[in-house]
Write a protein that holds these residues in place. Sequence first.
Motif, mmCIF file in Angstrom:
data_model
loop_
_atom_site.group_PDB
_atom_site.id
_atom_site.type_symbol
_atom_site.label_atom_id
_atom_site.label_comp_id
_atom_site.label_asym_id
_atom_site.label_seq_id
_atom_site.Cartn_x
_atom_site.Cartn_y
_atom_site.Cartn_z
ATOM 1 N N UNK A 118 16.358 91.318 2.263
ATOM 2 C CA UNK A 118 15.118 90.622 1.917
ATOM 3 C C UNK A 118 13.920 91.498 2.295
ATOM 4 N N UNK A 119 13.097 91.802 1.291
ATOM 5 C CA UNK A 119 11.932 92.660 1.506
ATOM 6 C C UNK A 119 10.614 91.865 1.541
ATOM 7 N N UNK A 162 17.112 89.554 -6.065
ATOM 8 C CA UNK A 162 17.757 90.498 -5.162
ATOM 9 C C UNK A 162 17.110 90.636 -3.804
ATOM 10 N N UNK A 163 15.757 90.648 -3.745
ATOM 11 C CA UNK A 163 15.120 90.990 -2.470
ATOM 12 C C UNK A 163 14.037 90.004 -2.016
ATOM 13 N N UNK A 164 13.870 88.878 -2.724
ATOM 14 C CA UNK A 164 12.837 87.911 -2.344
ATOM 15 C C UNK A 164 13.494 86.644 -1.786
ATOM 16 N N UNK A 165 13.209 86.342 -0.539
ATOM 17 C CA UNK A 165 13.688 85.094 0.047
ATOM 18 C C UNK A 165 12.717 83.967 -0.280
ATOM 19 N N UNK A 198 16.797 80.255 -0.493
ATOM 20 C CA UNK A 198 17.542 80.955 -1.547
ATOM 21 C C UNK A 198 17.014 82.381 -1.634
ATOM 22 N N UNK A 199 17.809 83.244 -2.275
ATOM 23 C CA UNK A 199 17.342 84.600 -2.511
ATOM 24 C C UNK A 199 17.307 84.844 -4.006
#
Length: 719
Positions: free
Chosen positions: A45-46, A9-12, A5-6
Amino acid sequence: MALYTRVSGSVGVITLQNPPVNALSAAVRQGIVDMMDKALNEPEVKSVVICGQSGRFCGGADIKEFRTNMTGPPLVPMIHRIESGAKPVVAAIEGVALGGGLELALGCHYRIAHSKARLGLPEVLLGLLPAAGGTQRLPRLIGVPAALDLITTGRHVTAAEALQLGLVDEVTDHNTVDAAVKFALSVSGKSVVARRISTYLCPRPPDLDAFFEMAMQQVRQKSRGAIAPVACVQAVHAAATLPYAQGMEREKQLMATLFGSGQARALQYFFFAQRAVSRWSTPSGAHWDTSKPRPVHKAAVIGLGTMGRGITVALAQAGLSVVAVETHEKQLMEAKQAVSGMLERGAKRGRMVSAHDKVSYSCSMQSVADVDLVIEAVFEDMALKKNMFQQLSSICKPGTFLCTNTSGLDIDLLATQTHNPELVVGMHFFAPANVMKLLEVVYGQRSSAQAVATAMQLGKKMDKVSVAVGNCRGFVGNRMLKPYLEQALFLLEEGATPELVDKVLEEFGFAMGVFRMSDLSGLDVGWRVRKADGLVDPDASTGKSARIRHGFRYSPLGDLLCEQGRFGQKTGRGWYQYDRPGSRVAKPDPWLHSFLEEYRTRHGLLARRIDHQEVLERCLYALINEGFRILEDGIAAGPEDIDVIYVFGYSWPRHRGGPMFYADMVGLTKILERLEHYHQAHPDVPSLQPCSLLRKLVASGSPPVYRWREFIKKIHSQL
């Protein structure tokens, strides 16, 4: 079997899904590889968080896969892929991170742990080493001494200790995944080059060679022949002296040697054996473990000698209210002081702080009237115990379970002294009762399934390994011990010395040989039992003993020493001599050697040279033979029950799996042949006559040990 899931906004977020502990099965590993690739390739994803469902991070490898050809992505490249990625990866550790689970976390760039999490590398307990980089990354992260401690013992550490060691970056009391996501957002876009543990220089202790020489010496001494702890030291030595890639190659080589070893097979068998005994059943195959135990909130212990005190402590530390009863005022005061001391020491080691408040003391039997369960722990005397059960049956409220701590007395006979024999079971604790893990739960002919289930559940609550066994003289452990001890004495009569017998057994892996252990426990203990059984000849000291009792060979050597006041360590003399009473340093005793020579002369025995093989075979095979008789008699439901009892209660070396597993490893045909050989040489020793179940197993092609339970069930169903 990994969910992606994400969030924010930017963390998988990659969630491992394989209940109950999210073990790293082939499907889970494939899921991690696929989801990691997805996270690394998504521009949005960051940073990444890896967690486990149901509040557990990962319990490690799926051990069932060890018995098959493993499929799916290998663990080492998978972890390297995580570590070498450009995006920060945070492990959210809840519940447990053990074995491969901790190695997975070490491949991540950051680790956040819940305050109640436990972390460790327990592979050594399965005869293996952490072979997914654990022996190479952990020393680089926390230093060689701390890493050696964790890897060679397999012990678990709390989150607090992990933080202190530098194993985790942060500990939280709140939602661990939320904390990890928040942390991941804070490191998004940051370089992870400095967070790749495989690139760290391993902190080296001063005088590295001397350090590892000492470490190896200590590990060899503690492991008593187990090879996995030694291989763990060698692997950590590689981490301290070689570049990471070469260290990994050394780890791989050592693991290959261990993986196919008999010791690894034995330890993995024992891992599953512990689980088998918790699913207890009758020898005919009827499962009693479906019976619902009754809750026990308040218990009583009658008799506050050494065993009663330990049982009281174990119950209190398990959170039960305990009424401790000793009818003599002086002994009660001494017991109260001793129990308080044990509880204080337990609290210092991190056990229940409030356990003191759990125990009340009384001189009156009437004080047990309202308890849910009683454990009688008075002196091992049938008349005394019968009297106690008569009183308890009259005093206790209806439905109270009546348990006896006995090492071998007849449970059925005690049950006849009560109004409700179905409520009576045996609970055979091992000394010291608050420390030793084993509990034999003994069911009689009329014990109800609920009574047995309640005793088993109570044992589990006290952190015991509980094994349900049938009622017979000595139950399982002590019944098998008898022929083992007899053979050791017969070997002395024939020319051996206590030092020779003990040396052979200790080299096999026992913590102590027969005679050192006898000196420790006290020779007078067995002497009292033999006198009660009518085995001790009052004329033995005059030389008139015919060395035959009830038609069979009997050695009075132990009786003769007791008549001399040689009770072991407590008197400073026994099979060995000691500098002073109470000393534990055993030394060969010239008096004892002369005594044996005179004994042989008096009885016309010609001393002969006895080699190591004969000592091992006669002691161990007689014990194993009795194990087959116990299985045949239905006292134990399967070989696992016997093996768990012997490892936890009688110091059988764990890396040899237990006596019945060892018999399978040696080969049943060989065991049968050697027993026949020794029985022909000693026809007056019935314990050497091969059991009919052993003969049947050999005739059936010697099926492997894990199939014996079904074989025995078939035999019992035909009776």
